[in-house]
Scaffold this active site. Sequence first.
Site, PDB file in Angstrom:
ATOM      1  CG  HIS A  77      36.510  28.535  65.041  1.00  0.00           C
ATOM      2  ND1 HIS A  77      36.776  29.415  66.058  1.00  0.00           N
ATOM      3  CD2 HIS A  77      35.236  28.762  64.655  1.00  0.00           C
ATOM      4  CE1 HIS A  77      35.698  30.152  66.284  1.00  0.00           C
ATOM      5  NE2 HIS A  77      34.750  29.778  65.442  1.00  0.00           N
TER       6      HIS A  77
ATOM      7  CG  ASP B 193      30.611  28.084  59.556  1.00  0.00           C
ATOM      8  OD1 ASP B 193      29.531  28.399  60.075  1.00  0.00           O
ATOM      9  OD2 ASP B 193      31.683  28.668  59.791  1.00  0.00           O
TER      10      ASP B 193
HETATM   11  C1  MLT Z   1      30.601  32.024  65.449  1.00  0.00           C
HETATM   12  O1  MLT Z   1      29.883  31.120  65.880  1.00  0.00           O
HETATM   13  O2  MLT Z   1      30.309  33.217  65.623  1.00  0.00           O
HETATM   14  C2  MLT Z   1      31.770  31.666  64.600  1.00  0.00           C
HETATM   15  O3  MLT Z   1      32.268  30.411  64.921  1.00  0.00           O
HETATM   16  C3  MLT Z   1      32.818  32.723  64.507  1.00  0.00           C
HETATM   17  C4  MLT Z   1      33.549  33.096  65.765  1.00  0.00           C
HETATM   18  O4  MLT Z   1      33.249  32.701  66.875  1.00  0.00           O
HETATM   19  O5  MLT Z   1      34.540  33.861  65.622  1.00  0.00           O
END
Ligand code: MLT
Length: 430
Positions: free
Chosen positions: A307, A365
Amino acid sequence: MAETADLTLDGKTISLPVIEGTEHEKAFDIGKLRDQTGYVTYDPGYKNTGATKSAITFLDGEEGILRYRGYPIEQLAEQASFLEVAYLLIYGTLPTQAEFDAFRYKISQHTLVPEDVRKILDGFPSSAHPMGILGSIVCSLTAFYPQSISPQMSAEELDLNIVRLIAKITTIAAWSYKNSVGHPFIYPRNELDYTANFLYMLFSYPTEEYKQNPVVVSALNKLFILHADHEQNCSTSTVRLVGSSNASLYGSVSAGINALWGPLHGGANQEVIEMLEAIERDGGDTSKFIAKAKDKNDSFRLMGFGHRVYKNFDPRAKIIKKAADEVLQALGVQDSPLLKIAKELEEAALTDQYFVDRKLYPNVDFYSGIIYKAMGIPTEMFTVLFAIGRLPGWIAQWKELRENKEPIGRPRQIYTGETERNYVPMAERA
Ligand code: MLT
């Protein structure tokens, strides 16, 4: 004395004011940098840019902390309902019972979409992806509720637009799927709770009503909560940027839906299952794909791992992993070949030094894709479910931007194109 950061450029030193958040995150304010020095800052992808001050969500990527309005995500996922969390994000406090009942009742009264939405849906070919339909229909709400485009609306009118959007998004989402498979639309049932009503509209047929499974309803409630906000991610930044031009709530959220659709953002949960299915079709040898992922000359990429802001683990993934185990057990699908592949990849990511060093641990995800698959949610709907969950966050961020009277977003650039040259008539071009 207020803290400052001194910056020396071209022999001249200027003092930049330091600002500090309530969780002691620090930034220096470069708002006057160009006027004072002629310089701008350069930060592609805004990886290190605080674009706003926000009181909604706190995220500490190093420690794996996520809190909405100060409340830890772990407590909210365990104890709250999605609509309670939506209220918290949008209005800033946990609702009292009376406030919650009124909020839930209002939402239940706005779940129907205008009948003309069906005509718009009819115009989409069956090949249309439900995310494209969702973004378009949400934007079309500006046509059905034209007063929603006025930047000068009362708090009551804004609340009505907020309630309408939260109420209708599940109907639009379920119908976008029904449209894509050519099945009849199922109308909402207001006595059902929010999550159950969505499942009902998604899975029922006029001939047969979907039987609710409490484990599935509860897991989906949890998933919606875990997705509800994530500070200034790509789609939320999109909603804020579009909203900063005084664009309407529906128009701004529609833009956010399209940003979320991308495979590098919300679309990743669909990509996870498509990757697992591709590995299964190839014979299911995960070691082959793990080797491919490590090979820098191979374009294969593991989806659902690592992430951008969480450096050690994604706190949402920890909660979902537990929910995934419960759902898979309850649905009796824990031994499916696809899940076996998922487990092997998860194991490799958590133990293989290559992935550990690169912090490629399974993210939200990865597990959400697996749960949705187990629940029987059609793959193309995965990102739509993310959008339903993210809606309260988008609304809260759009509302905060307006309340703080933030200026229109207008980044600068470093121009790298041609310098001035003269127009050449077509006949003289080589
Ligand atoms: C989100 O929940 O929006 C994703 O993990 C992506 C992010 O935070 O950049």
